[in-house]
Enzyme design. Structure first.
Site, short mmCIF file in Angstrom:
data_model
loop_
_atom_site.label_atom_id
_atom_site.label_comp_id
_atom_site.label_asym_id
_atom_site.label_seq_id
_atom_site.Cartn_x
_atom_site.Cartn_y
_atom_site.Cartn_z
N ILE A 1 10.12 -5.04 34.86
CA ILE A 1 10.10 -6.11 36.03
C ILE A 1 10.60 -7.18 35.47
O ILE A 1 11.01 -7.59 36.52
CB ILE A 1 7.78 -6.72 35.87
CG1 ILE A 1 7.33 -5.37 36.03
CG2 ILE A 1 8.24 -8.07 36.20
CD1 ILE A 1 5.65 -6.00 35.85
N THR B 1 -0.59 9.21 12.79
CA THR B 1 0.00 9.24 14.55
C THR B 1 -0.93 9.19 15.41
O THR B 1 -1.72 9.65 15.15
CB THR B 1 1.58 10.26 14.36
OG1 THR B 1 -0.06 11.38 14.06
CG2 THR B 1 2.47 9.66 13.32
N GLU C 1 -0.04 4.50 9.81
CA GLU C 1 -1.57 3.90 9.80
C GLU C 1 -1.83 5.39 10.71
O GLU C 1 -3.17 5.20 10.89
CB GLU C 1 -2.27 3.43 10.09
CG GLU C 1 -1.64 1.71 8.64
CD GLU C 1 -2.29 1.26 8.33
OE1 GLU C 1 -3.64 0.95 8.66
OE2 GLU C 1 -2.10 -0.41 8.64
N PHE D 1 1.12 -1.34 0.16
CA PHE D 1 0.03 0.03 -0.10
C PHE D 1 0.61 0.98 0.42
O PHE D 1 1.61 1.44 0.88
CB PHE D 1 -1.00 0.09 1.25
CG PHE D 1 -1.98 1.01 1.39
CD1 PHE D 1 -3.07 0.54 0.17
CD2 PHE D 1 -1.70 2.05 1.86
CE1 PHE D 1 -4.08 1.52 1.00
CE2 PHE D 1 -2.61 2.83 2.17
CZ PHE D 1 -3.82 2.80 1.52
#
Length: 381
Positions: free
Chosen positions: A339, A367, A365, A126
């Site tokens: 963690i 921001t 696609e 695309f």
């Protein structure tokens, strides 16, 4: 991970989710670290997606596709991203291409391309963004000059996922160079003269996904490969990208869920001060916050899918889902690294890759800033 009950899904959607989730755990996740390190797309994984009919996810059944509704599209993206975001990204862009052909192509063009794309080859790409036109596509400079037999396409595109792998490109260009309202959508086969793939970009994350620039140097396009009427390409792109944003939101959710699961497992097994760190209140609070963000992301994704499947306008909710889930993915993967402590900074642990990969979901696609603009515009204007 033991899959949570999701009352928003149908029995069929849960069944599809479970199959794809198992594939992601057994085949995508074990190969992800090597693919990331080598910056090489796992083509065998793509072929397996095709065997599962996933590469035809958005293609109508009459062309051999899955013809998935929005809810199914979302849970598949979530499950694939749980295993490897680079593969999920390649899939979502391929689906953007098949969606454009299915919605805007003539019967001849659909017959020519969709059955093979259902089988995963050719891969679709695309081409909307340009070096000087990212968040504002109206500034694009790629042109399509009318000729006797069709159009002559010239220009450059940037940040093209599947750039090297693609066999067909969906390209947006202006038929009148100075007219921002002349943007039109074209199908361009990869083997046409003048189609040039640029260098592969080396990225912070999503390293197994090939991202390139593209140059179209006087490419002669037959009339039949103009997918939209002249000037209707941008509105068509925005309609397709609404579904794409739901896909990216679901991918962000998949990465966040994977990071949460790794953090929970680590906290239950890693001992410090004579006890598992999961018994330390600070860690428990981190995990509570992470789980809440994951579940809130899931609910937004499900609502956007529900609206789309019910014929309601999902644009604002899809932007909310994309904005919230992608930012949540950044927060959750960051806490998962924290963690894990020093181990979280090492590439041997999946959370290190999750952290790097999650960032792109806040950018591509649309921001986070663009999503907030869309949301505010709906509320205020």
């Amino acid at each position: 991970m033991e899959l949570r009950t999701d009352s928003a899904l149908t029995a069929e959607q849960r069944a599809i989710r479970d199959v794809v989730h198992e594939f992601a755990l057994e085949e995508l996740r074990p190969a992800a670290q090597e693919a990331d390190a080598e910056e090489s797309f796992p083509e065998d994984a793509w072929d397996r997606l095709a065997e599962l009919d996933i590469t035809g996810l958005t293609v109508p059944e009459e062309y051999g596709g899955f013809d998935a509704d929005s809810g199914t599209y979302a849970v598949v993206n979530e499950a694939v991203a749980y295993g490897h975001l680079a593969v999920a990204t390649a899939l979502s862009v391929h689906c953007l291409a098949t969606s454009c052909i299915a919605e805007f192509g003539s019967d001849e063009v659909k017959d020519e391309w969709l059955p093979e794309m259902v089988d995963g080859r050719p891969v679709g790409a695309f081409c909307l963004s340009e070096p000087g036109a990212g968040s504002n596509p109206a500034q694009m400079t790629t042109t399509a000059e009318k000729t006797e037999d069709g159009y002559r396409l010239s220009g450059e595109k940037q940040w093209i996922t599947n750039g090297q792998r693609a066999g067909v490109y969906i390209v947006f260009a202006k038929t009148a160079p100075e007219d921002r309202g002349s943007i039109t959508q074209f199908l361009v086969p990869a083997d046409y003269d003048g189609v040039e793939v640029g260098k592969k970009e080396h990225k912070l994350g999503l390293r197994a996904s090939d991202t390139t620039g593209m140059t179209f140097d006087g490419v002669e396009i037959p009339e039949k490969y103009r997918l939209t009427p002249e000037g209707e390409g941008l509105s068509a792109a925005f309609r397709i990208l609404t579904g794409g944003r739901l896909g990216i939101a679901s991918q962000a959710l998949g990465v966040a869920q994977a990071a949460l699961d790794e953090a929970v497992d680590y906290a239950g097994n890693r001992e410090q001060f004579g006890k598992p760190i999961g018994e330390i209140q600070t860690i428990r609070h981190k995990i509570a916050d992470m789980a809440t963000q994951v579940q809130a992301s899931r609910l937004l994704c499900r609502e956007a899918a529900r609206m789309a499947d019910n014929g309601e306008d999902p644009r604002t909710i899809a932007s909310m889902a994309k904005y919230f889930a992608s930012e949540a993915a950044m927060d959750v993967t960051n806490e998962a690294v924290q963690i894990h402590g020093g181990y979280g900074y090492m590439s041997e642990f999946d959370v290190e890759r999750f952290y790097r990969d999650a960032k792109i979901t806040t950018i591509y696609e649309g921001t986070s800033e663009i999503q907030k603009t869309i949301i505010a515009r709906d509320l205020l204007d």
